[in-house]
Design an enzyme around this catalytic site. Sequence first.
Site, PDB file in Angstrom:
ATOM      1  N   HIS A 288      37.024 -59.269   3.875  1.00 42.86           N
ATOM      2  CA  HIS A 288      35.724 -59.850   3.518  1.00 42.86           C
ATOM      3  C   HIS A 288      34.701 -59.455   4.574  1.00 42.86           C
ATOM      4  CE1 HIS A 288      32.800 -63.342   3.719  1.00 42.86           C
ATOM      5  NE2 HIS A 288      32.666 -62.929   2.483  1.00 42.86           N
ATOM      6  N   ASN A 289      33.471 -59.142   4.143  1.00 42.83           N
ATOM      7  CA  ASN A 289      32.420 -58.724   5.085  1.00 42.83           C
ATOM      8  C   ASN A 289      32.983 -57.730   6.100  1.00 42.83           C
ATOM      9  OD1 ASN A 289      30.680 -60.414   3.761  1.00 42.83           O
ATOM     10  ND2 ASN A 289      30.478 -61.899   5.407  1.00 42.83           N
ATOM     11  N   GLU A 318      34.677 -54.504   1.720  1.00 38.49           N
ATOM     12  CA  GLU A 318      33.436 -55.012   1.139  1.00 38.49           C
ATOM     13  C   GLU A 318      32.224 -54.361   1.801  1.00 38.49           C
ATOM     14  OE1 GLU A 318      31.231 -59.243   0.086  1.00 38.49           O
ATOM     15  OE2 GLU A 318      32.735 -59.186   1.677  1.00 38.49           O
ATOM     16  N   ASP A 320      28.027 -54.995   1.762  1.00 37.05           N
ATOM     17  CA  ASP A 320      26.824 -55.737   1.354  1.00 37.05           C
ATOM     18  C   ASP A 320      25.618 -54.823   1.515  1.00 37.05           C
ATOM     19  OD1 ASP A 320      28.208 -57.984   0.808  1.00 37.05           O
ATOM     20  OD2 ASP A 320      27.369 -59.223   2.396  1.00 37.05           O
ATOM     21  N   HIS A 333      24.741 -58.521   6.752  1.00 37.25           N
ATOM     22  CA  HIS A 333      24.861 -59.826   6.107  1.00 37.25           C
ATOM     23  C   HIS A 333      23.452 -60.353   5.879  1.00 37.25           C
ATOM     24  CE1 HIS A 333      27.236 -63.064   4.662  1.00 37.25           C
ATOM     25  NE2 HIS A 333      26.850 -63.943   5.560  1.00 37.25           N
ATOM     26  N   GLU A 367      28.586 -55.514  -2.949  1.00 38.38           N
ATOM     27  CA  GLU A 367      27.636 -56.610  -3.135  1.00 38.38           C
ATOM     28  C   GLU A 367      26.249 -55.979  -3.128  1.00 38.38           C
ATOM     29  OE1 GLU A 367      28.214 -59.845  -3.778  1.00 38.38           O
ATOM     30  OE2 GLU A 367      30.288 -59.194  -3.963  1.00 38.38           O
TER      31      GLU A 367
END
Length: 716
Positions: A288-289, A318, A320, A333, A367
């Site tokens: 995640h992230n 991931e 973003d 983020h 994302e």
Amino acid sequence: MKAGAMLRKVKSRSWKKQRHFRLQEDGQTIWYKSRWAGTGHSTFSVADVDVVREGHQSEILLSIADEFPADLCFTLVFRGRRSNLDLVAESPSEAQVWIRGVRKLIQNTESMNDKERLDQWIWDWFQKADKNKDGRMNFKEVRTLLKMMNVDMNEEYALRLFTMADKSESGCLENEEFVQFYKMLTEREDVWRVFQDYSRDGQILTLAELEDFLKQEQQEGERSLEHAQELIDRYEPSENAKKHGAMSIDGFQMYLVSPESAVLDPQLLALHQDMSQPLSHYFICSSHNTYLMDDQLRGQSSQEAYIQALKRGCRCVEVDCWDGPNGEPVVYHGHTFTSKILFRDVITTLAEYAFKVSEFPVILSLENHCSMEQQRVMAQLLDTILGDTLLTAPLDRLVPQELPSPQDLKGKVLLKAKKIGGLEESETLTDEVTDEVSDEDEADPKSLSAEALHLNDKKSKLSRELSDLVVYCKSVHFHSFEYSRLHSKCYEMSSFSESKARKLAKDTGAEFVRHNSRQLSRVYPSGMRTDSSNYNPQELWNVGCQIVALNFQTAGLEMDLNDGLFSQNGCCGYVQKQLLCIIQLSVVFCCVGQQLPKVNQKEGSIVDPLVRVEIYGVFQDQAKQETSYIDNNGFNPLWNETLNFIVHVPELALVRFVVEDYDKASRNDFMGQFTVPFTCIQPGYRHIHLLSKDGTAIPLSSLFVNIKISELTTEV
């Protein structure tokens, strides 16, 4: 390297400071200090260095490329979560001395056999204890050494061992005498007792006696006679014993400390599972992230985070994405103070490192917060940088009735994102308006800032170019299990916040399991975890969730479980879900510790260790038991205790062995741990080689356990 050199240590464009680096006499330790540091200095072991990168192969060195040419620059990449060390030499020739030298030392370390590794370890201790550096050790230095090694030994007994080893009667131990002293110090009474139980004459194990040990204790079957002969051939150091088909105590001990006798079955470490089942039939190692090196508010975003995750076997990363300057999408983020990196650089890193550890597919979880224009840039970058590794159409151009397998998708990158329409629909669809461009934003609105909520209220357009790159991982909103059963396609998948996934697991667990047999589910940490902490992944694996994403940068129990699950099957990042067979197994542990690490480095401090065994699995299997603590003995503590567990669903169980330093006034200090899937445990007398909090091996630190596993029968 032993003569030393001045190298610039670089932390940023503005932080570049000279340090004196030198290889110490042991050929394994690199020492460095500032000219202004007085007696203060730092050291690290070559064994902790994973690889040396030459030139501008880090973000920091790239940032100073205009100031220092590539032939002066190199990066030491450490194992675990330790930050890289970026260095600049005074000349190209000096750089090459250190680049080639460290690489050669790494190669030497990795090629050491067990005896050479032990000899090196003994030499390291000799160097540490020889305070006046005269190549000899007096009894005062030996007493200091014992404290350093976590031994609180009776002085009279220590003096007796010292005198026995001092063959020259000089009052000092030289190198060979110290080796003898160490061997006497480390005589394994626990191993000797096991040996005596099966040796009729107390001196050797005959072939038949060794076979009996393998059958009775190691729970080996019909092949035990053949295996006994193989063990003698492989581990027995005495040619005379070999000739007579026998094993001495030395050979027996070498076998018991070998990887072959580790608690984790070496045959299950290798790639051995059926990789031809649909993707939904596997747990997938997921991050995640992935771009973050630290917390979610001010942490650094870095390509290095992707490299570290991929090297650990991660198969779902991931990204973003947000609009960046000059038409270049950036990764960070959103709506926080985390630093930004270019999307282009992330994809370039993925192209280079995606398949170095595992050949099975990587899922790129996107994302997407970008404008139409920058979405098109993203699509172009994905296509040009990844090339043929990016899957852009169904295999055989057919609409799937079930997901393809990891075997079918070897060497491919799959994009997980929103998609306009489905695989069945015609290519003539135009750009479509959607308010579901980002999975996590729509799924966990409580975690968003006011600005993000405002933006999320607006409908965002999805570019056709980006949409067309999504094949088997189309992100869709989850309505209900019934809706999914009636309407969802196998290539559609949903993302769940940890709280939503937990609630579904608790309220409708059986339906969640059925759903996950056909479709992929991704679970991610709550947006409230701004410190990048993790949730326990076990309860989501219990209901078959495949992509249980964790913050890889945060060490602790949760990542120990993740590392434990994915340590099997060649560390390839895919572990096949097993058909569940509900049985009852009785598990018994009893153990001895060996050379446990110091926690408090203060001189004279010795640990008071205890062992806790933790079972993670289905609810009725969750259990913890611990031994009493042993006063002042981290060198060879003996717990003559038995811990009993009943495991009902072994296929979903993970066993974590934890060693802590007992403290009656405050929380115990962590010393080491090892986590293993229950189905990969070898019964019998086994060594558990401990890992640090960072997940790296602690040299020679282990638990010696006797594990008995038996199936329980229920009387009617």
